[in-house]
Design a protein around this motif. Structure first.
Motif, PDB file in Angstrom:
ATOM      1  N   ALA A   1      13.636  32.875   2.128  1.00  0.00           N
ATOM      2  CA  ALA A   1      12.418  32.467   2.848  1.00  0.00           C
ATOM      3  C   ALA A   1      11.542  33.685   3.156  1.00  0.00           C
ATOM      4  CB  ALA A   1      12.786  31.726   4.125  1.00  0.00           C
ATOM      5  N   LEU A   2      12.176  34.802   3.499  1.00  0.00           N
ATOM      6  CA  LEU A   2      11.406  36.030   3.776  1.00  0.00           C
ATOM      7  C   LEU A   2      10.740  36.545   2.503  1.00  0.00           C
ATOM      8  CD1 LEU A   2      13.754  37.905   6.269  1.00  0.00           C
ATOM      9  CD2 LEU A   2      11.352  37.285   6.684  1.00  0.00           C
ATOM     10  N   ALA A   3      11.471  36.452   1.387  1.00  0.00           N
ATOM     11  CA  ALA A   3      10.910  36.896   0.102  1.00  0.00           C
ATOM     12  C   ALA A   3       9.692  36.047  -0.247  1.00  0.00           C
ATOM     13  CB  ALA A   3      11.976  36.798  -0.986  1.00  0.00           C
ATOM     14  N   ARG A   4       9.826  34.727  -0.032  1.00  0.00           N
ATOM     15  CA  ARG A   4       8.719  33.815  -0.313  1.00  0.00           C
ATOM     16  C   ARG A   4       7.523  34.137   0.600  1.00  0.00           C
ATOM     17  NH1 ARG A   4       6.620  30.969  -4.075  1.00  0.00           N
ATOM     18  NH2 ARG A   4       5.655  29.040  -3.417  1.00  0.00           N
ATOM     19  N   ARG A   5       7.809  34.421   1.855  1.00  0.00           N
ATOM     20  CA  ARG A   5       6.752  34.780   2.810  1.00  0.00           C
ATOM     21  C   ARG A   5       5.988  36.019   2.331  1.00  0.00           C
ATOM     22  NH1 ARG A   5       5.957  34.333   8.342  1.00  0.00           N
ATOM     23  NH2 ARG A   5       6.099  32.124   7.912  1.00  0.00           N
ATOM     24  N   ARG A   6       6.733  37.049   1.895  1.00  0.00           N
ATOM     25  CA  ARG A   6       6.048  38.275   1.431  1.00  0.00           C
ATOM     26  C   ARG A   6       5.180  37.979   0.216  1.00  0.00           C
ATOM     27  NH1 ARG A   6      11.038  40.731   3.033  1.00  0.00           N
ATOM     28  NH2 ARG A   6      11.900  40.345   0.963  1.00  0.00           N
TER      29      ARG A   6
ATOM     30  N   ALA B   1      17.023  25.876   8.372  1.00  0.00           N
ATOM     31  CA  ALA B   1      16.601  26.275   9.729  1.00  0.00           C
ATOM     32  C   ALA B   1      15.988  27.673   9.691  1.00  0.00           C
ATOM     33  CB  ALA B   1      17.792  26.231  10.680  1.00  0.00           C
ATOM     34  N   ASP B   2      16.476  28.535   8.798  1.00  0.00           N
ATOM     35  CA  ASP B   2      15.910  29.882   8.699  1.00  0.00           C
ATOM     36  C   ASP B   2      14.449  29.835   8.261  1.00  0.00           C
ATOM     37  OD1 ASP B   2      18.045  31.577   9.465  1.00  0.00           O
ATOM     38  OD2 ASP B   2      19.041  31.154   7.568  1.00  0.00           O
ATOM     39  N   ALA B   3      14.164  28.991   7.254  1.00  0.00           N
ATOM     40  CA  ALA B   3      12.780  28.879   6.778  1.00  0.00           C
ATOM     41  C   ALA B   3      11.897  28.273   7.869  1.00  0.00           C
ATOM     42  CB  ALA B   3      12.729  28.037   5.504  1.00  0.00           C
ATOM     43  N   ILE B   4      12.386  27.222   8.529  1.00  0.00           N
ATOM     44  CA  ILE B   4      11.595  26.546   9.571  1.00  0.00           C
ATOM     45  C   ILE B   4      11.340  27.492  10.756  1.00  0.00           C
ATOM     46  CG2 ILE B   4      11.818  24.772  11.380  1.00  0.00           C
ATOM     47  CD1 ILE B   4      10.784  23.526   8.887  1.00  0.00           C
ATOM     48  N   ASP B   5      12.310  28.319  11.060  1.00  0.00           N
ATOM     49  CA  ASP B   5      12.124  29.285  12.150  1.00  0.00           C
ATOM     50  C   ASP B   5      10.958  30.224  11.825  1.00  0.00           C
ATOM     51  OD1 ASP B   5      12.883  30.690  14.578  1.00  0.00           O
ATOM     52  OD2 ASP B   5      13.625  32.263  13.246  1.00  0.00           O
ATOM     53  N   LEU B   6      10.896  30.706  10.589  1.00  0.00           N
ATOM     54  CA  LEU B   6       9.776  31.574  10.194  1.00  0.00           C
ATOM     55  C   LEU B   6       8.456  30.811  10.285  1.00  0.00           C
ATOM     56  CD1 LEU B   6      11.159  33.377   7.014  1.00  0.00           C
ATOM     57  CD2 LEU B   6      10.845  34.350   9.294  1.00  0.00           C
ATOM     58  N   ALA B   7       8.485  29.545   9.860  1.00  0.00           N
ATOM     59  CA  ALA B   7       7.271  28.722   9.889  1.00  0.00           C
ATOM     60  C   ALA B   7       6.784  28.530  11.320  1.00  0.00           C
ATOM     61  CB  ALA B   7       7.556  27.367   9.233  1.00  0.00           C
TER      62      ALA B   7
ATOM     63  N   ARG C   1       7.879  46.275  -8.642  1.00  0.00           N
ATOM     64  CA  ARG C   1       9.329  46.029  -8.544  1.00  0.00           C
ATOM     65  C   ARG C   1       9.720  45.258  -7.269  1.00  0.00           C
ATOM     66  NH1 ARG C   1      13.108  44.831 -11.960  1.00  0.00           N
ATOM     67  NH2 ARG C   1      14.119  43.627 -10.357  1.00  0.00           N
ATOM     68  N   PRO C   2       9.203  45.643  -6.101  1.00  0.00           N
ATOM     69  CA  PRO C   2       9.552  44.830  -4.918  1.00  0.00           C
ATOM     70  C   PRO C   2       9.091  43.373  -5.051  1.00  0.00           C
ATOM     71  CG  PRO C   2       8.624  46.945  -4.243  1.00  0.00           C
ATOM     72  CD  PRO C   2       8.450  46.859  -5.734  1.00  0.00           C
ATOM     73  N   GLY C   3       7.942  43.177  -5.696  1.00  0.00           N
ATOM     74  CA  GLY C   3       7.449  41.815  -5.901  1.00  0.00           C
ATOM     75  C   GLY C   3       8.370  41.030  -6.835  1.00  0.00           C
ATOM     76  N   LEU C   4       8.847  41.710  -7.905  1.00  0.00           N
ATOM     77  CA  LEU C   4       9.793  41.046  -8.816  1.00  0.00           C
ATOM     78  C   LEU C   4      11.083  40.694  -8.089  1.00  0.00           C
ATOM     79  CD1 LEU C   4       9.356  43.206 -12.043  1.00  0.00           C
ATOM     80  CD2 LEU C   4       9.020  40.733 -11.848  1.00  0.00           C
ATOM     81  N   ASP C   5      11.543  41.611  -7.247  1.00  0.00           N
ATOM     82  CA  ASP C   5      12.769  41.331  -6.486  1.00  0.00           C
ATOM     83  C   ASP C   5      12.557  40.113  -5.580  1.00  0.00           C
ATOM     84  OD1 ASP C   5      14.248  43.342  -7.631  1.00  0.00           O
ATOM     85  OD2 ASP C   5      13.703  44.828  -6.112  1.00  0.00           O
ATOM     86  N   ASP C   6      11.387  40.020  -4.971  1.00  0.00           N
ATOM     87  CA  ASP C   6      11.103  38.870  -4.113  1.00  0.00           C
ATOM     88  C   ASP C   6      11.049  37.571  -4.919  1.00  0.00           C
ATOM     89  OD1 ASP C   6      11.145  40.228  -1.749  1.00  0.00           O
ATOM     90  OD2 ASP C   6       8.970  40.515  -1.628  1.00  0.00           O
ATOM     91  N   LEU C   7      10.486  37.673  -6.118  1.00  0.00           N
ATOM     92  CA  LEU C   7      10.432  36.477  -6.977  1.00  0.00           C
ATOM     93  C   LEU C   7      11.848  36.050  -7.354  1.00  0.00           C
ATOM     94  CD1 LEU C   7       8.110  34.824  -8.112  1.00  0.00           C
ATOM     95  CD2 LEU C   7       8.268  36.161 -10.205  1.00  0.00           C
ATOM     96  N   LEU C   8      12.681  37.025  -7.677  1.00  0.00           N
ATOM     97  CA  LEU C   8      14.065  36.699  -8.044  1.00  0.00           C
ATOM     98  C   LEU C   8      14.804  36.102  -6.853  1.00  0.00           C
ATOM     99  CD1 LEU C   8      14.950  39.798 -10.237  1.00  0.00           C
ATOM    100  CD2 LEU C   8      14.654  37.438 -10.997  1.00  0.00           C
ATOM    101  N   ALA C   9      14.501  36.601  -5.668  1.00  0.00           N
ATOM    102  CA  ALA C   9      15.205  36.129  -4.466  1.00  0.00           C
ATOM    103  C   ALA C   9      14.727  34.747  -4.024  1.00  0.00           C
ATOM    104  CB  ALA C   9      15.005  37.115  -3.322  1.00  0.00           C
TER     105      ALA C   9
END
Ligand SMILES: C[S@@+](CC[C@H](N)C(=O)[O-])C[C@H]1O[C@@H](n2cnc3c(N)ncnc32)[C@H](O)[C@@H]1O
Ligand SMILES: [Zn+2]
Length: 282
Positions: free
Chosen positions: A62-67, A124-130, A234-242
């Protein structure tokens, strides 16, 4: 607190009464109560609803998606959704985002126009961020495959963006004149990433399959394809993979590990659906 919102329903087995806001959260007339979390969401998941065909996102995903969303990866989709809201008419619309994840889509929309925003997700982790991002919306942890914990006909617009599509429940919570807006990955989505991982990218058309699944309850009235490109470091690719590309096997990840940057195609097939009259199974 939201100014107004669709009625939440108690998820205790066999209950289903309306939930009213209470001091600590929500309670039904049957004496069941649900606390509001510190960030403001309510967890309505019952023990029997925890098992799911699809796992909810982890906090890391969820954090990766947020970034990625903050970097603008989904901006063309979010802009298109905003235009769709304007077409949907009267404000403030009551909107439900099913499988809303960390809530970037609703947060973007609510920043642009008044909305009664509701999001539901199994994680719940994703909803907490939301909930931290958009405290004035109603954020609910629930398993959409087991039912949407909202009263009938409360929403003008229901979104499901790369997420679950429980047809009967989607129709039940929509007003009869409401709209269901579905986004699925288009055939060219992430083709460069898939080619780098597998040596080839198989193009898959998904909207037709989604429309066929929804057909007992909805008619597809309009479709549109959005295609755009983004350069990922590279950090963006890692986030996409995550987040989006979690299916990758170790061997595929190893092939992708050497990439310092990649320009990728993003593609979303959008479908606008109208509810069929209830009881019409044709
Ligand atoms: C691919 S993500 C899409 C998230 C968000 N709509 C977006 O576009 O960023 C799918 C989401 O569906 C959620 N999910 C998976 N199974 C679910 C279920 N049975 N009920 C509700 N949400 C579910 C996951 O936790 C995840 O947040
Ligand atoms: Zn109850």
């Amino acid at each position: 607190m939201p100014t107004a919102s669709a009625t939440l329903l108690c998820t205790v087995r066999g209950c289903g009464r309306a939930l009213a806001a209470s001091e600590r959260g929500f309670a039904c007339a049957g004496g069941h109560s649900f606390d509001r979390s510190r960030s403001g969401f309510v967890n309505l998941l019952q023990p029997q609803d925890r098992r799911s065909k699809t796992p909810g996102d982890t906090r890391a995903a969820a954090l990766a998606r947020r970034r990625l969303c903050e970097a603008g990866l989904e901006r063309p989709l979010h802009e298109r959704l905003l235009a769709a809201l304007a077409e949907a008419g009267r404000a403030p619309l009551a909107v439900l985002d099913v499988g809303c994840g960390e809530g970037s889509a609703l947060a973007f929309l609510a920043a642009q126009r008044p909305l009664q925003a509701h999001g539901v997700d199994l994680s719940a982790d994703a909803i907490d961020l939301a909930a931290r991002r958009l405290p004035e919306a109603t954020w609910v942890v629930a398993n959409a495959d087991r039912g949407l914990p909202f009263a009938d006909s409360g929403f003008d617009l229901v979104l499901t963006l790369l997420a679950r599509r429980p047809a009967t429940e989607l129709r039940r919570v929509l007003r009869p004149a409401g709209t269901l807006l579905v986004a699925v990955p288009g055939p060219a989505d992430l083709r460069e990433l898939r080619a780098a991982a597998h040596g080839q990218a198989v193009a898959r058309e998904r909207l037709d399959a989604a429309a066929a699944e929804l057909a007992p309850c909805f008619d597809l009235v309009r479709r549109e394809r959005l295609t755009w490109r983004a350069a990922l470091d590279r950090p963006g690719l890692d986030d996409l993979l995550a987040s989006s590309y979690r299916g990758a096997r170790t061997s595929e990840r190893a092939r992708l590990a050497g990439l310092a940057r990649l320009e990728v195609t993003l593609e979303r097939d959008l479908g606008w659906f109208r509810p069929r009259a209830r009881g019409n199974r044709g």
